[in-house]
Design a protein around this motif. Structure first.
Motif, mmCIF file in Angstrom:
data_model
loop_
_atom_site.group_PDB
_atom_site.id
_atom_site.type_symbol
_atom_site.label_atom_id
_atom_site.label_comp_id
_atom_site.label_asym_id
_atom_site.label_seq_id
_atom_site.Cartn_x
_atom_site.Cartn_y
_atom_site.Cartn_z
ATOM 1 N N TYR A 65 0.822 -1.212 0.000
ATOM 2 C CA TYR A 65 0.000 0.000 0.000
ATOM 3 C C TYR A 65 0.856 1.261 0.000
ATOM 4 O O TYR A 65 0.400 2.325 0.404
ATOM 5 C CB TYR A 65 -0.913 0.004 1.229
ATOM 6 C CG TYR A 65 -1.750 -1.245 1.360
ATOM 7 C CD1 TYR A 65 -2.912 -1.416 0.606
ATOM 8 C CD2 TYR A 65 -1.362 -2.271 2.227
ATOM 9 C CE1 TYR A 65 -3.675 -2.566 0.715
ATOM 10 C CE2 TYR A 65 -2.124 -3.432 2.343
ATOM 11 C CZ TYR A 65 -3.271 -3.577 1.592
ATOM 12 O OH TYR A 65 -4.017 -4.709 1.698
ATOM 13 N N HIS A 93 -0.521 4.512 -1.655
ATOM 14 C CA HIS A 93 -1.611 5.141 -0.901
ATOM 15 C C HIS A 93 -1.068 5.815 0.362
ATOM 16 O O HIS A 93 -1.495 6.927 0.715
ATOM 17 C CB HIS A 93 -2.658 4.101 -0.517
ATOM 18 C CG HIS A 93 -3.260 3.389 -1.695
ATOM 19 N ND1 HIS A 93 -3.953 4.048 -2.693
ATOM 20 C CD2 HIS A 93 -3.248 2.080 -2.055
ATOM 21 C CE1 HIS A 93 -4.364 3.179 -3.597
ATOM 22 N NE2 HIS A 93 -3.948 1.971 -3.234
ATOM 23 N N LYS A 121 0.640 9.075 -0.487
ATOM 24 C CA LYS A 121 -0.285 10.161 -0.825
ATOM 25 C C LYS A 121 -0.926 10.751 0.430
ATOM 26 O O LYS A 121 -0.963 11.972 0.602
ATOM 27 C CB LYS A 121 -1.361 9.649 -1.787
ATOM 28 C CG LYS A 121 -0.830 9.325 -3.183
ATOM 29 C CD LYS A 121 -1.929 8.859 -4.103
ATOM 30 C CE LYS A 121 -1.379 8.471 -5.473
ATOM 31 N NZ LYS A 121 -0.746 9.606 -6.156
#
Length: 278
Positions: A83, A86, A89
């Motif tokens: 991940y 993600h 971000k």
């Protein structure tokens, strides 16, 4: 690991040291860990071996903890590698939030209106063909993360913590323990900056790279701390004269974090590192 990354971490440490709620209380920290009072500082002046050695132990203490934090952050990042995009971000948005907090702009009563204005400008750039759809989503994502944390009052928690100071006195190896406690408890002003560097460290490939980032951060804070300890009398004069630049330090530090957050979210930091030979 690029030299740019290490430089960013070192600069973040230096800005933490120079921040308005850390620099003024450094003399108090040094007096606390060395047992040297104001009168002794005035009488002796010059180089203080006692204060320098206490400062050295203090720096070693928080450097050990920060470096281990960096190694651990990278390990956690490795577990969550699936991940990573993600996390980068969302983490970038959190770093931007820290940057805005560090710069002091969240105290402005019109902050939410200004945030909405930034959102409108981002949309305008997209409709004018200046930025791509991906960049639009990345930047709006940052704005939403900042708005979420602000509306839930995280900025108020951070500002309340800024008022806390250490009191008391220690001596000898106690300075090492205080340095480690300082690292674990952070200081209200270095919390956002340190947290941002830790988020960046979690994106590194190895524990050594993460540890190197936090070691560079520690040196950014530690080197001036050692200078302050050895030349405490002169440092007191520096603190008094430097006070006029606290606003600049806040803005520069905030902009650095905001830039780091945007680069993390958009993935541009990795590209820059590759271009510079990471």
């Amino acid at each position: 690991m690029s030299e740019v990354s290490l430089f960013i971490a070192f600069t973040a440490g230096l800005l933490s040291f120079l921040s308005p709620c850390v620099l003024p209380i450094i003399p108090g920290y040094i007096s606390y860990i060395s047992g040297i009072g104001a009168q002794e500082v005035k009488e002796k002046g010059g180089f203080s071996k006692k204060a320098f050695m206490a400062s050295l132990l203090f720096v070693v203490g928080f450097s050990i903890v920060f470096t281990l934090m960096g190694a651990t952050a990278t390990g956690i990042g490795g577990l969550l590698r699936e991940y990573q995009d993600h996390i980068a971000k969302v983490g970038g948005g959190i770093v931007v939030f820290f940057g805005l907090h560090f710069a002091g702009v969240m105290l402005r009563p019109s902050f939410l209106k200004e945030l909405a204005g930034v959102s409108a400008l981002i949309l305008a750039f997209f409709f004018l063909g200046i930025i791509s759809q991906k960049t639009l989503f990345d930047l709006l994502g940052i704005v939403l993360v900042v708005a979420f944390l602000y509306l839930f009052g995280l900025h108020e928690v951070l500002y309340r913590q800024m008022r806390k100071e250490m009191k008391g006195s220690v001596s000898g190896l106690g300075a090492l323990a205080v340095g480690m406690l300082f690292a674990f408890g952070w200081s209200p002003c270095i919390g956002p900056v340190l947290g941002s560097i830790l988020l960046y460290a979690s994106q590194q490939e190895t524990a050594l790279q993460g540890a190197s980032l936090l070691f560079a951060y520690s040196m950014g804070m530690g080197i001036p701390f050692l200078i302050a300890g050895g030349l405490l009398s002169a440092f007191l004069g520096f603190v008094r004269s430097f006070g006029r630049f606290f606003g600049v330090v806040e803005v520069v530090g905030g902009l650095l974090l905001i830039l780091l957050g945007v680069l993390l979210t958009t993935g541009k930091l990795a590209e820059i590192s590759l271009l510079l030979g990471a």
